[in-house]
Design a protein around this motif. Structure first.
Motif, short mmCIF file in Angstrom:
data_model
loop_
_atom_site.label_atom_id
_atom_site.label_comp_id
_atom_site.label_asym_id
_atom_site.label_seq_id
_atom_site.Cartn_x
_atom_site.Cartn_y
_atom_site.Cartn_z
N UNK A 1 40.06 12.74 56.12
CA UNK A 1 38.78 13.39 55.84
C UNK A 1 37.72 12.85 56.80
N UNK A 2 37.01 13.75 57.48
CA UNK A 2 35.97 13.35 58.42
C UNK A 2 34.73 12.87 57.67
N UNK A 3 34.00 11.97 58.26
CA UNK A 3 32.81 11.40 57.61
C UNK A 3 31.82 12.48 57.21
N UNK A 4 31.63 13.48 58.07
CA UNK A 4 30.66 14.53 57.79
C UNK A 4 31.10 15.45 56.67
N UNK A 5 32.38 15.38 56.31
CA UNK A 5 32.91 16.26 55.26
C UNK A 5 33.14 15.54 53.94
N UNK A 6 32.75 14.28 53.86
CA UNK A 6 33.04 13.50 52.65
C UNK A 6 32.34 14.05 51.41
N UNK A 7 31.14 14.60 51.57
CA UNK A 7 30.45 15.13 50.41
C UNK A 7 31.13 16.40 49.88
N UNK A 8 31.65 17.23 50.80
CA UNK A 8 32.40 18.40 50.38
C UNK A 8 33.67 17.96 49.66
N UNK A 9 34.32 16.95 50.22
CA UNK A 9 35.51 16.39 49.59
C UNK A 9 35.21 15.89 48.18
N UNK A 10 34.13 15.15 48.05
CA UNK A 10 33.76 14.59 46.74
C UNK A 10 33.45 15.70 45.74
N UNK A 11 32.75 16.74 46.19
CA UNK A 11 32.43 17.87 45.32
C UNK A 11 33.71 18.60 44.90
N UNK A 12 34.65 18.71 45.84
CA UNK A 12 35.92 19.37 45.53
C UNK A 12 36.72 18.58 44.50
N UNK B 1 38.82 18.97 39.29
CA UNK B 1 39.22 18.08 38.21
C UNK B 1 40.29 17.09 38.62
N UNK B 2 40.23 16.61 39.85
CA UNK B 2 41.24 15.69 40.36
C UNK B 2 40.85 14.23 40.15
N UNK B 3 41.86 13.39 40.02
CA UNK B 3 41.67 11.94 39.92
C UNK B 3 41.70 11.38 41.33
N UNK B 4 40.54 11.11 41.89
CA UNK B 4 40.46 10.69 43.29
C UNK B 4 41.15 9.37 43.55
N UNK B 5 41.29 8.55 42.50
CA UNK B 5 41.94 7.25 42.68
C UNK B 5 43.42 7.39 43.02
N UNK B 6 44.00 8.55 42.78
CA UNK B 6 45.41 8.78 43.05
C UNK B 6 45.64 9.32 44.46
N UNK B 7 44.56 9.51 45.21
CA UNK B 7 44.65 10.04 46.57
C UNK B 7 44.05 9.03 47.54
N UNK B 8 44.75 8.76 48.62
CA UNK B 8 44.23 7.84 49.63
C UNK B 8 43.48 8.64 50.69
N UNK B 9 42.17 8.48 50.70
CA UNK B 9 41.34 9.17 51.69
C UNK B 9 41.26 8.31 52.95
N UNK B 10 41.66 8.89 54.08
CA UNK B 10 41.70 8.15 55.34
C UNK B 10 40.59 8.68 56.26
N UNK B 11 39.68 7.82 56.72
CA UNK B 11 38.64 8.27 57.65
C UNK B 11 39.25 8.71 58.98
N UNK B 12 38.90 9.90 59.44
CA UNK B 12 39.44 10.43 60.69
C UNK B 12 38.34 11.13 61.46
N UNK B 13 38.67 11.50 62.68
CA UNK B 13 37.77 12.34 63.48
C UNK B 13 38.23 13.79 63.32
N UNK B 14 38.04 14.64 64.32
CA UNK B 14 38.39 16.05 64.17
C UNK B 14 39.69 16.45 64.84
N UNK B 15 40.21 15.63 65.72
CA UNK B 15 41.50 15.93 66.35
C UNK B 15 42.61 15.64 65.36
N UNK B 16 43.40 16.66 64.94
CA UNK B 16 44.42 16.47 63.91
C UNK B 16 45.72 15.84 64.38
N UNK B 17 45.70 15.18 65.52
CA UNK B 17 46.92 14.53 66.03
C UNK B 17 47.55 13.60 65.00
#
Length: 362
Positions: free
Chosen positions: A166-177, A182-198
């Motif tokens: 998840x990109x830093x600029x998209x974290x608020x959208x992620x949090x709202x989603x 109704x997801x348990x965010x603690x069960x998902x590992x969010x990894x800071x990334x840039x925009x290149x999906x390599x």
């Protein structure tokens, strides 16, 4: 910066992968309203209209650079739909990271209309901007979670126990989603990334936050098999690419607004019918010099048609939003921290009038 201000940055982050652009923002009405959309601001124009109507020049501020996202507008301009409706010419003001927010251009009357999003326009309205949304191109929000097809994420719970970039600029959208679905965010590992999906192709992460029209097609053209899970289909109903204008324009110049909507409807109907038409115009004319290719833009145009054309818009007409979807949008915006009522944000009365006066446009 508030969490919702960061959300404003997230909503217009197109083509970062291709262009390597950096996010930027500006204040609106003295408040910290930020928008990652900007401008090369060049325009295209058509010949003077004939007939009795004369609305003068049409100025439309696009939400991003001149890629295929605005195919319907390019078609409306190139085919003379604007001038046929009474505008002397059309100026399409492009976007990019260094420009003022779209809403600022409308408030200051630099543009008659702008393409934006309900989150950005809603935030502007809450800070005093005299604006209303009058139509929505995308009935579905374009954000998605992309994954490699061999390990596809097809439903929200598939992300449990996995790493999602998840990109830093998209974290608020992620949090709202997370809240909306109704997801348990603690069960998902969010990894800071840039925009290149390599990292996704290398297995560093299992999923990638992106626009369904952008990064997935970039990887497909490189031979990767990827799958996408659209947020709009899994608990995050929020329209996008919405048209906004000033309240006094609606009140004092309703015929001008209807003329603009009719031209846009005709342009987008043509784009839906032929995805390659707007793609060619984007790559070779309106977005010439941006490094766009007709092949990739056609893929993006085809994908965005699924966001534009739904069962409801087939029945009611392009840009229309049902009462149910309006209600869902208001609830979704609240997850992002914006409390606003439907009557403060939307006014579809003139769009409804357009279809009532000419049902053949549906």
């Amino acid at each position: 910066m508030t969490s919702f201000d960061r959300n404003l940055l997230a909503s217009d982050r197109r083509l970062f992968l291709k262009r390597g652009l950096q996010l930027g923002g500006a204040a609106l009405l003295g408040a910290p309203l930020l928008a990652a959309c900007g401008s090369d601001s060049d325009s295209t124009s058509s010949t003077s209209a004939s007939g009795s109507k004369s609305f003068g020049e049409l100025t439309l501020r696009l939400s991003w650079i001149k890629n295929v996202e605005f195919a319907g507008s390019y078609i409306a301009d190139s085919k003379g739909y604007y001038t046929a409706e009474g505008f002397s010419k059309a100026t399409l003001i492009g976007g990019g990271p260094s420009a003022t927010p779209m809403e600022t251009d409308v408030v200051t009357k630099k543009a008659l209309f702008a393409i934006s999003g309900p989150d950005i326009t809603g935030a502007a309205i809450s800070k005093g901007a005299p604006l209303k949304i009058i139509g929505a191109q995308y009935q579905k929000n374009p954000f998605c979670v992309m994954s490699m097809t061999k390990n596809a994420i097809t439903k929200p719970e598939d992300m449990y126990g996995k790493k999602i970039g998840v990109q830093a600029s998209n974290e608020s959208v992620w949090a709202a989603y997370m809240k909306a679905a109704g997801l348990d965010e603690s069960k998902i590992t969010k990894v800071p990334v840039q925009f290149d999906p390599l990292p996704l192709t290398q297995g560093t992460v299992d999923g990638w936050f992106s626009f369904v029209t952008n990064e997935p097609n970039t990887l497909r053209l490189k031979g990767f098999k990827v799958s996408t899970m659209l947020l709009a289909d899994t608990g995050y109903p929020l329209v996008s690419e919405t048209y906004c204008t000033r309240q006094d324009t609606i009140d004092k110049q309703p015929e001008l607004v209807k003329a603009f909507l009719r031209a846009e409807i005709k342009g987008w109907k043509a784009s839906v019918a032929d995805p390659a038409l707007g793609a060619k115009l984007a790559a070779e004319t309106y977005g010439k010099g941006l490094g766009l290719t007709t092949k990739e833009q056609t893929l993006e145009s085809t994908d965005q048609n699924a966001l534009v054309l739904t069962a409801d818009t087939k029945k009611n007409g392009l840009f229309t939003v049902t009462d149910t979807l309006i209600e869902e949008n208001i609830k979704t915006l609240a997850y992002g921290g914006l409390k606003i009522t439907a009557d403060k944000l939307f006014d579809f009365s003139l769009l409804e009038a357009v279809y009532k006066e000419d049902p053949s446009l549906i």
